[in-house]
Write a protein that holds these residues in place. Sequence first.
Motif, PDB file in Angstrom:
ATOM      1  N   GLU A 326       0.827  -1.209   0.000  1.00 35.96           N
ATOM      2  CA  GLU A 326       0.000   0.000   0.000  1.00 35.96           C
ATOM      3  C   GLU A 326       0.859   1.256   0.000  1.00 35.96           C
ATOM      4  N   ASN A 352      -0.170   2.196  -5.392  1.00 36.09           N
ATOM      5  CA  ASN A 352      -1.405   1.460  -5.099  1.00 36.09           C
ATOM      6  C   ASN A 352      -2.395   2.359  -4.374  1.00 36.09           C
ATOM      7  N   GLU A 354      -6.653   2.157  -2.695  1.00 38.58           N
ATOM      8  CA  GLU A 354      -7.837   1.348  -2.401  1.00 38.58           C
ATOM      9  C   GLU A 354      -9.075   2.063  -2.914  1.00 38.58           C
ATOM     10  N   GLU A 359      -8.405  -3.052  -5.116  1.00 42.45           N
ATOM     11  CA  GLU A 359      -7.105  -2.387  -5.218  1.00 42.45           C
ATOM     12  C   GLU A 359      -6.825  -1.990  -6.657  1.00 42.45           C
TER      13      GLU A 359
END
Length: 600
Positions: A326, A352, A354, A359
Amino acid sequence: MNLKISHKLLLLVTVPLFFELVFVGALYYLLDQTEQERAREAHARDLSKHLNRVHQILLTAIAYDSSEVISGEEPDGTPRKSSFGDMFRQEFADIEKLVAGHPEEQHELNQVKSRLFDTWVEMQKIRVEWKEAGAVASLAYIKKVKPTFRAIVRDIDGLVAVEERIERESPIIQRKQRELIKGVLVGGIVFNIALALFLALYFNRGITNRLAVLLDNIRRHGANLPLTQLSGSDELSEVDRAFKDMVSKLKAAKRKEQAILANFVLLLESLTVGVLLLKRDGEVELANLALSNMLGYEDSPVKKNVRDLVYLTDATGKPVKMPDGEDEKVWCETDAISRDGNSVPVELGLRNIETPDGEKVLAIMVDITQRREVERLKQEFLSMVSHDLRTPLNSIQAFFELVADGIYGDLNEAGSKKVSLLEAEVGRLMRLIQQLLDLDRLQSGAVKLSIQNIEVASLVEASVNSVRSLADSRGIEIEVLGSPLSVKADADKIIQVLVNLLSNAIKFSPDYSTITVSVVRQGSQAIFKVLDRGRGIPIEAQAVIFERFKQVRKSDATRKGGTGLGLAICRTIIEQHGGKIGVESQEGAGSTFWFKLPVA
């Protein structure tokens, strides 16, 4: 029926239970009646037996007395006269126990008992008269009491007949009661089952219909159709109201989300850098207008793969991988692929993120064509500086040295000063050119560091020796403090940094002052500090002093001989070592320049 489901379930249990209790009560009553009838039959049988016994005793006693009066002798084979009274009392005692709790039978029994014992007393008198007056008088008296005995016998026979009738009727009554119990039991079971089924079907139909409305509303919500109103105040109505409230909130949230998305798209379209939203496999889900214009697409390159839009290799040819974690970021320079197949130099960033759909990868591409052009021009400028300026300056510097040496004749004092000044300016320009070249080579990575384990004392000593003559010319003392340490560094580059910091400290320190050089260990790092007692640095200048051509005062370049590149070179060298450099200062109280290096 406008009832809550909990109330309906309660009715579904309590109504059949109520009727079950009614049927159980009825069965209990019928069983009790049957039991009473059975007890009545047994009572009649026992009472009839004792009455027959009394009847038999009475007839025996009458026959005994009549025989005795007529014959004048006690009959053989019969009980004694005195024992008949005991037999009567015993039987009546047993009968009284049986009729206890039966008032009518007690009344009739008392009448028979009273008449019987009264007659028995008269019979005793007959016995006395027979012995005194003779048999003829006794026979006359017997005739007189004979109707009374017959009445007693009739009463006893009547009681026996009643009890025998009860014995005959009771089995019939009991059989009818058993049949009635069976009928009530079967009827109760059938009725209770039918009632339970009726209530279950009735409530189930109502609940099923209302659930169907709820399911239909869910389907309507999915199809974006108006919802059906579910009336009532039961739990399903509350669920329906909660569902509609949720739908209302979802619609409001969707409108808000759409507004946010519209603003986000507007923001993306207004950006001057290319932005892509990618799936994990590299498929493009979203691309802004700037990216389409950058790569020459009339339409958005959505559904294409990112590998069709940009080379996923950095400037060294090393493959660029999609970020895994992340917090992982990827940033490199590479070439994008325009629609006509040409390469567009870009700076590519990947990260990355969310999203509600899972994702995703956010990609940012910055067109660095102009930067590349600027770098090309810079390289041309540095090449020009290196060859076209430094060579003439070397000739000019050599000429001034010849003039100063008197090769072209002696100069007066004013001429000598002028030549010395020009020679110093040429030297400053030569240093400026050399520092520009050094800084460019450092920042481009052309200079490879030779990292070794170096004693700190040797670094400091070499640096201090390099500036010793400059410090002595101004009466400045250099104080060295520290403990034995080793660092991982390129010795020549660190000496260059220390010499630069010491030279600056000497230039900006008052004469006959002290400069302190210290090295201390802090965890896994060694901290080098150069402390002077100069004029200090304003807080606003401390943030920019390590940038190119930045000096505290504009006049420092001419008055102090600085180029504004020394601290920039120091920062580049320290950062290449994986360290940090900074300054702590207060105007009028001197400055402390420091840098950190990893301990060996």
